[in-house]
Write a protein that holds these residues in place. Sequence first.
Motif, PDB file in Angstrom:
ATOM      1  N   PRO A   1       0.829  -1.219   0.000  1.00 26.41           N
ATOM      2  CA  PRO A   1       0.000   0.000   0.000  1.00 26.41           C
ATOM      3  C   PRO A   1       0.857   1.260   0.000  1.00 26.41           C
ATOM      4  CG  PRO A   1      -0.007  -1.050   2.157  1.00 26.41           C
ATOM      5  CD  PRO A   1       0.676  -2.010   1.245  1.00 26.41           C
TER       6      PRO A   1
ATOM      7  N   SER B   1       0.624   3.647   1.808  1.00 21.70           N
ATOM      8  CA  SER B   1       0.922   4.059   3.184  1.00 21.70           C
ATOM      9  C   SER B   1       2.305   3.590   3.634  1.00 21.70           C
ATOM     10  CB  SER B   1      -0.141   3.505   4.143  1.00 21.70           C
ATOM     11  OG  SER B   1      -0.175   2.090   4.084  1.00 21.70           O
TER      12      SER B   1
ATOM     13  N   ARG C   1       3.613   4.069  -6.767  1.00 22.22           N
ATOM     14  CA  ARG C   1       3.474   2.647  -6.447  1.00 22.22           C
ATOM     15  C   ARG C   1       4.535   2.277  -5.427  1.00 22.22           C
ATOM     16  NH1 ARG C   1       1.026  -0.747 -10.182  1.00 22.22           N
ATOM     17  NH2 ARG C   1       1.349  -2.350  -8.605  1.00 22.22           N
TER      18      ARG C   1
END
Length: 472
Positions: free
Chosen positions: A72, A74, A83
Amino acid sequence: MTVAAPSEGAAATVTRDPGSFRDPSGFVYRRNGRLFRQIEPSFAERWAAVESSGILETLVADGKIVAFEPAPLSEAATPSAVRVLRPTELPFISYPYEWSFGQLRDAALLTLDLEEAALARGLTLRDASAYNIQFVGARPIHIDTLSFEPAEAGRPWIAYRQFCEHFLGPLALMATRDVRLGRMLRTEIDGIPLDLVSRLLPGSSRLRLGLGAHVHLHARAQRRYAGTGEAAADRIERTRSVNVGNLVTSLRSTIEGLRWEPSGTQWADYDTRTSYGAEATAAKERVVAELLAQTTGDTVWDLGANTGRFSRIAADGGRRVVAFDIDPGAVERNYRALKAESRDDILPLVMDLADPSPALGWRHGERASLRERGPADVGLALALIHHLAIGRNLPLVGIAEELAGLCRELIIEFVPRDDVMVRQLLATREDVFADYGPDGFRAAFSGPFELVDERPVEGSTRVLCLFRRRGP
């Protein structure tokens, strides 16, 4: 460089890999110790094309590139990420100047395999760095997922020069001059310049079709264009008729035509010159296995592995082994045997422990020193100490301190003065080694280590000791 992770503020730390700074398309970093790769906006469109081609899944399945999974955003290092990938972490990072001839040759052939696979899908490798290849045991694997990009029709292979400087030139020098010239990659970490390769190769190499074209003519073309101020686009325009597929085929033929047999080096035939008889060899193998059983951890560094007899004992016990030896012939023999056995638990490397790989490159951080890649859980130093202490005139105390920096537990063989191998070393030099004896050995190693076990080797005067490092 350490920065705060974007989503958690100071709660998470992100450390960028010191060797991952040259490519603006993305970089490798650790977030709370876990390895990630971030893709930047400048590469987003090209990444989408590569991802949609299906090539990455195929090459991962074939074991030719490192496996990865999406992560992710995050987990990103900076807010600019488009990405985030989480690659499989490899057990040990090695460098081209530590590889045997066969390893460098196989790394070159894998790079050409990947370029051919890319061309078949309308893609290409935008770089051909030897540092993009690592080894899992005796198997080469490509680790830079962002090396692939869409190919431009008619455009020459942009990585051609880099391939020749990182692979073809060094291999040609090793095969036709001296295998030890592979160590030049340690000082020329961006590849050996082709004009230098051209000068060092024998004159007869100009008559070999591949070397004549890819080294000598290539070097001459570089000299002709150097300092002319001619735009790169103009050069490309004049060479649009180059067929990259044919170029790769020619490079493959040239690489496959370079051969070197591991003979004539100092220790390649050590197994036939050892002072051990059959009885003593069997006893040594048994004691080493018993001492290994008393150690803990997953990693073993065999610090004078020769052709890997004792590395295999450690690996057969479930350990992952890096097998170092100073002799390129011994390492080549070991690599060929491991490759034939399809083993992925032993990595053979060329390493001089009296002059181990240092930290190299930009800010002394691009390529890590040997010590920075450790410590190993267990070190094996078998039939080694006399070569360091007498052969290289290194102090026993210094040897003990260095080995304590490389491993937490140590199985070491002490070779006494009356051993035939020590007598051979002393026959050609003044004996200034007053402290080289059992008492001096124990005194030197009792500083950084504590003695756990000591065993005589039946059928010899040698002793095997298991030491445990003091402190963490």
